[in-house]
Design a protein around this motif. Sequence first.
Motif, mmCIF file in Angstrom:
data_model
loop_
_atom_site.group_PDB
_atom_site.id
_atom_site.type_symbol
_atom_site.label_atom_id
_atom_site.label_comp_id
_atom_site.label_asym_id
_atom_site.label_seq_id
_atom_site.Cartn_x
_atom_site.Cartn_y
_atom_site.Cartn_z
ATOM 1 N N ASP A 165 8.639 2.257 5.454
ATOM 2 C CA ASP A 165 9.959 1.856 5.957
ATOM 3 C C ASP A 165 10.150 0.351 5.831
ATOM 4 O OD1 ASP A 165 10.741 4.414 6.606
ATOM 5 O OD2 ASP A 165 10.040 4.309 8.683
ATOM 6 N N THR A 166 9.106 -0.403 6.176
ATOM 7 C CA THR A 166 9.175 -1.858 6.046
ATOM 8 C C THR A 166 9.348 -2.254 4.587
ATOM 9 O OG1 THR A 166 7.709 -2.079 7.949
ATOM 10 C CG2 THR A 166 7.973 -4.016 6.564
ATOM 11 N N LEU A 167 8.644 -1.546 3.713
ATOM 12 C CA LEU A 167 8.754 -1.799 2.277
ATOM 13 C C LEU A 167 10.173 -1.545 1.794
ATOM 14 C CD1 LEU A 167 6.825 -2.522 -0.119
ATOM 15 C CD2 LEU A 167 6.639 -0.079 -0.533
ATOM 16 N N ALA A 168 10.776 -0.439 2.249
ATOM 17 C CA ALA A 168 12.136 -0.091 1.828
ATOM 18 C C ALA A 168 13.144 -1.134 2.288
ATOM 19 C CB ALA A 168 12.507 1.288 2.370
ATOM 20 N N MET A 169 12.978 -1.639 3.526
ATOM 21 C CA MET A 169 13.903 -2.654 4.036
ATOM 22 C C MET A 169 13.807 -3.929 3.221
ATOM 23 S SD MET A 169 13.927 -2.221 8.193
ATOM 24 C CE MET A 169 12.142 -2.220 8.394
ATOM 25 N N ALA A 170 12.584 -4.303 2.841
ATOM 26 C CA ALA A 170 12.408 -5.520 2.044
ATOM 27 C C ALA A 170 13.032 -5.363 0.664
ATOM 28 C CB ALA A 170 10.925 -5.856 1.926
ATOM 29 N N VAL A 171 12.868 -4.195 0.077
ATOM 30 C CA VAL A 171 13.447 -3.942 -1.248
ATOM 31 C C VAL A 171 14.964 -3.990 -1.174
ATOM 32 C CG1 VAL A 171 13.695 -2.239 -3.081
ATOM 33 C CG2 VAL A 171 11.464 -2.616 -2.032
ATOM 34 N N SER A 172 15.523 -3.342 -0.158
ATOM 35 C CA SER A 172 16.982 -3.313 -0.010
ATOM 36 C C SER A 172 17.557 -4.715 0.158
ATOM 37 C CB SER A 172 17.367 -2.452 1.194
ATOM 38 O OG SER A 172 16.934 -1.117 1.009
ATOM 39 N N ALA A 173 16.782 -5.601 0.849
ATOM 40 C CA ALA A 173 17.258 -6.958 1.089
ATOM 41 C C ALA A 173 16.886 -7.913 -0.035
ATOM 42 C CB ALA A 173 16.684 -7.474 2.402
ATOM 43 N N GLY A 174 16.157 -7.425 -1.043
ATOM 44 C CA GLY A 174 15.714 -8.299 -2.119
ATOM 45 C C GLY A 174 14.722 -9.337 -1.638
ATOM 46 N N ASP A 175 13.952 -9.010 -0.612
ATOM 47 C CA ASP A 175 13.071 -9.952 0.066
ATOM 48 C C ASP A 175 11.675 -9.931 -0.571
ATOM 49 O OD1 ASP A 175 11.669 -11.564 1.765
ATOM 50 O OD2 ASP A 175 12.245 -10.506 3.607
ATOM 51 N N VAL A 176 11.480 -10.766 -1.591
ATOM 52 C CA VAL A 176 10.200 -10.843 -2.279
ATOM 53 C C VAL A 176 9.108 -11.387 -1.358
ATOM 54 C CG1 VAL A 176 8.932 -11.977 -4.165
ATOM 55 C CG2 VAL A 176 11.227 -11.056 -4.558
ATOM 56 N N LYS A 177 9.477 -12.355 -0.519
ATOM 57 C CA LYS A 177 8.489 -12.993 0.354
ATOM 58 C C LYS A 177 7.830 -11.984 1.296
ATOM 59 C CE LYS A 177 7.847 -16.858 3.538
ATOM 60 N NZ LYS A 177 8.492 -18.016 4.221
ATOM 61 N N THR A 178 8.648 -11.061 1.839
ATOM 62 C CA THR A 178 8.079 -10.054 2.743
ATOM 63 C C THR A 178 7.100 -9.154 2.007
ATOM 64 O OG1 THR A 178 9.990 -10.058 4.209
ATOM 65 C CG2 THR A 178 8.623 -8.073 4.226
ATOM 66 N N LEU A 179 7.431 -8.798 0.763
ATOM 67 C CA LEU A 179 6.529 -7.952 -0.021
ATOM 68 C C LEU A 179 5.200 -8.651 -0.274
ATOM 69 C CD1 LEU A 179 9.056 -6.530 -2.650
ATOM 70 C CD2 LEU A 179 8.094 -5.345 -0.683
ATOM 71 N N LEU A 180 5.244 -9.963 -0.489
ATOM 72 C CA LEU A 180 4.011 -10.716 -0.726
ATOM 73 C C LEU A 180 3.266 -11.009 0.574
ATOM 74 C CD1 LEU A 180 5.250 -13.338 -3.357
ATOM 75 C CD2 LEU A 180 4.152 -11.142 -3.774
ATOM 76 N N MET A 181 4.023 -11.134 1.677
ATOM 77 C CA MET A 181 3.423 -11.477 2.967
ATOM 78 C C MET A 181 2.550 -10.363 3.514
ATOM 79 S SD MET A 181 3.177 -13.647 5.536
ATOM 80 C CE MET A 181 4.545 -14.800 5.334
ATOM 81 N N HIS A 182 2.916 -9.114 3.206
ATOM 82 C CA HIS A 182 2.224 -7.966 3.793
ATOM 83 C C HIS A 182 0.736 -7.935 3.458
ATOM 84 C CE1 HIS A 182 4.797 -5.400 6.052
ATOM 85 N NE2 HIS A 182 5.734 -5.396 5.131
ATOM 86 N N GLY A 183 -0.039 -7.340 4.378
ATOM 87 C CA GLY A 183 -1.414 -6.997 4.081
ATOM 88 C C GLY A 183 -1.460 -5.584 3.530
ATOM 89 N N TYR A 184 -2.355 -5.324 2.608
ATOM 90 C CA TYR A 184 -2.468 -3.998 2.001
ATOM 91 C C TYR A 184 -3.916 -3.541 2.117
ATOM 92 C CZ TYR A 184 2.132 -5.008 0.054
ATOM 93 O OH TYR A 184 3.463 -5.314 -0.081
ATOM 94 N N GLY A 185 -4.096 -2.331 2.626
ATOM 95 C CA GLY A 185 -5.438 -1.785 2.798
ATOM 96 C C GLY A 185 -6.066 -1.384 1.480
ATOM 97 N N SER A 186 -7.161 -0.600 1.571
ATOM 98 C CA SER A 186 -7.868 -0.198 0.354
ATOM 99 C C SER A 186 -8.080 1.306 0.278
ATOM 100 C CB SER A 186 -9.219 -0.913 0.273
ATOM 101 O OG SER A 186 -9.994 -0.640 1.431
ATOM 102 N N ASN A 187 -7.441 2.093 1.196
ATOM 103 C CA ASN A 187 -7.595 3.543 1.108
ATOM 104 C C ASN A 187 -6.583 4.135 0.139
ATOM 105 O OD1 ASN A 187 -5.166 3.587 2.480
ATOM 106 N ND2 ASN A 187 -6.064 4.164 4.453
ATOM 107 N N THR A 188 -6.577 5.449 0.033
ATOM 108 C CA THR A 188 -5.691 6.123 -0.934
ATOM 109 C C THR A 188 -4.231 5.810 -0.680
ATOM 110 O OG1 THR A 188 -7.276 7.914 -1.238
ATOM 111 C CG2 THR A 188 -4.999 8.374 -1.833
ATOM 112 N N TYR A 189 -3.819 5.868 0.591
ATOM 113 C CA TYR A 189 -2.413 5.614 0.904
ATOM 114 C C TYR A 189 -2.034 4.169 0.609
ATOM 115 C CZ TYR A 189 -2.949 10.077 3.295
ATOM 116 O OH TYR A 189 -3.209 11.390 3.581
ATOM 117 N N ALA A 190 -2.961 3.246 0.847
ATOM 118 C CA ALA A 190 -2.693 1.850 0.544
ATOM 119 C C ALA A 190 -2.491 1.643 -0.950
ATOM 120 C CB ALA A 190 -3.839 0.972 1.051
#
Length: 944
Positions: A28-53
């Motif tokens: 959901d957070t990813l979708a909001m950032a995409v809709s807003a064209g917010d590149v910084k939020t996409l880069l700011m996020h932490g991403y895990g290492s499991n399958t879903y990540a």
Amino acid sequence: MSAVLDKIAAAKLPESNSNHKPVNAKLDTLAMAVSAGDVKTLLMHGYGSNTYAHKTVKLANEALAALGSPHVVVAGQKMGKHAGLVDTPTVKPNPRKVVAATVKVAPVTSDEGSKDGDIKPGAGGATLIFKDGRWHRIEDTAMGGWLFDPADQGLSGAPTLTIPNDDGDLVICKMDEDYQVLQIADGIGDADYTDFTNIKGVVDHIAGMGIMLPEAAIKKLEPSYVAPPKSATSADMATVSHFTNTTPGHNKFWSVWVQGDKLITQYGKIGTQGAQSVKRFASAAAAENAKIKLINEKVAKGYVGKNLTATLKIPVAAGAQKVVGAQVKPAAPATPASSTPAVASQNDAMFQSASSPLAMDAWKKTGEQKGHNAGGTYVDESGQSWYCKFPAGGEKVARNELLATRLYALAGVATTSMRLVSQGGKIGVASKIVAGAKTDKGALLKGKADGLLSGFAVDAWLANWDTVGNNPAPGKGFDNIMIKADGSAVRIDAGGALLYGGAGGSKQTFGDKVIELKTMLDPHKNPNTAAVFGKMSPGDIAASVAKVAAIPDAAIVDFCQKFGPGSETERQMLAARLVARKADMLTHYPLAAKKPSVKVEKPKPDPTKLKVDAGQLPPLHDFMNWSGPGKPISDKPYVQENVKDETALKQCALQGNLIALKNYQFAQVDKLTGQPTGVMLPIEQHPSNHVKAYHSDLVAALTAIAFPPERPRHLVPKLVDGIVDLSKTFPSKGRGSTVANVAANERLAFWMLLGAVANVDDFRPPHTPLISSKAKQAAHAAYAKLGPTSLAKRFINRVQSSGSYNDYFRDGKVKDSQGTDQPAGTTIHKWINMSAAQVKALVATPEGTVFENAGSMCCSTSPTGTSGFGPHRMVIRYAPGAKGVDSFGSGAFGSEAEITTLPGARYMILSSKMVHCPVKGKQRLELEVLMLPPDPTYLASLNK
């Protein structure tokens, strides 16, 4: 951009997935950032290492590319740590998939004019080819199709080997001194990965996938790699069973195989060589039985088989032990270990799959052949008698009869307990002798024996023409159905069922139509079966057909695959035929099809305003006549206080307020003088274990009134094959489930119903010893070594200090779990208080019923050690892998010789009857149960 948003929406998990909340929140957070064209939020996020990540990383990179960003994110990235968030040179997106995220971004290269297929010379004499937006080295054929990248920017500049496969790309990545194997899927697929600590683990992991990894390719990642020498001989083969445990907190492998009379195990952390153990037994059969026991124990602990019983080429020659995925090379034998006792080994063997032949070379023959096939009566090491036969048609005929016997049991028709056996290389069947059963032609002709006529339709369905016994010789016949001591019928010979006749010849008329519904009632075609079943009414036959109709098609298919003869295709054809025959029977007797019932929920009573009758409560302890008339349990003053406290507890219970009873407090007294101290304490702090146990029994009695058990739901008995299958078939309801929150018709006394087993006789331990003195000494020594904060010591001390501790288990508030197993058949005892209604319900409960106890139970190694806790007794037999806490090891309450069962333990009823109690001098309930291995899923939940 809408395409990216659609993919994000499609990637969301359903609510049935336990990971849906955190994963969907991130999306959901990813979708909001995409809709807003917010590149910084996409880069700011932490991403895990499991399958879903990995999936989220893929979507984030597609979004970044669509937004025109030159950056990419990677799995394992920490929040706020992306280089694009500070003044650093712009990082161009990698044209390949990014860190197992399966993302292809727009090709970017400094050679703007290059196109796919262009070739140019590279450093060190290598040839480069332009592909997917960048230059790649062209490797020679020695690489076997693997592509080497010395600095893969998609994997943080790490060197990689990549090869395409059916699921996308398989990538081997070297990270410092460790390795990772990644399966990168095309599109929105799982991105799976496995970590290894050395290249050898990687090599054999890839080999286990059936993919060739040439030595030339391996040396690109690890130049020092040296391939192991090839086996000089493959004269000796071994069957290796390989298991892994990746449940929370575990990352282990375990392999086992038998070579002659040696049992060899290899174990350790996944990706390492691990350690080796070699034990020598009295015979190859004993080693094989020990192997089965170990496998059962590992499965009970959460291990999952991989390449199970795949025949591998294992040289016998001595050498260093090496574990490589599912392949294990044995080393030289270690010092031989003493073999396990024959009886204990036999006990364990009885719990293994009936379709795995049990070696009977050591059994003693006590009787001669009785039918067409070679065989006779034998006695095994434990003293159990069997009739064994070895059909002339070999293993396929033996498996045919085993399947028929299992299908009888699945339909609820009494039959003998049967399993496959081996003797001198021949495969046969062994049928357990039914104690007290005898041939009785007169009883068969009268047709009154319970289970006789009701099994007719199952006889017809299985085409068991010889079900009664058709031998025309004088004094023969009518001997395949016997009459048990209780007057009921039991079918002992299914050799004439299904594909083969009684003498082992193939049948020519076993088709999709059940002609036997007529031919077995025709005195001209089958006089013996007609004489027994010929007087059945159409209603009787319809009721019998209902037994067949109740069997799910899936169960028929499963049983044919598990027990049936021939190839997999032949077993599938047999299953299809049996399903068709069932359908044919229903065309003749449509009323036999079961109609679903409509359940009506009843309102639950108020737990603070219960109607309680004194007869519903357990009796008070007779402290003043404990050891006989006028002989109190102690001459101390506090005994009178115990009497007062129990009387007050009973009066509280009679008021009908379950909540008040649970929160009851007592007036503390000085133990020496018996004088009040003026302090009120919770009942769980009472100094008398008997008073605390009585309070716990009262709570259980009022709980049964507050949540009255309905007639237990009809449990369709399931046929299970060995202790592993039994344990898997009836999983725990989970921590937090109690008699208070399950459906009313899923309660049995203090416990929760899980299901029922059809073939309970397969699980009766032939030998049932008490805990040995050696085991007791070991328990005392183990307790002495426990640290003050150890889980086991905490559990023992708290259980022994407060019977109310069990209430915390029942409510799911406590997580303790620690246990020790005992040899199969080991017996402990639990004396218990029950209401008359509970006793009546248990006596009426069928053998084979499986239930779960939410809390633990304080039991004893002695048959009478806890007889003061109640008038009724549970006799608890250990199954292989079952565990209890050796509380007696603490030395406290020595006369009770206490063993405490684990919370969430599951039990199967072996027998339930009223007996005369010499200790109590009156009738009491004797409930015999088999304690199953702990449910690994339940145990895992305790660590969350």
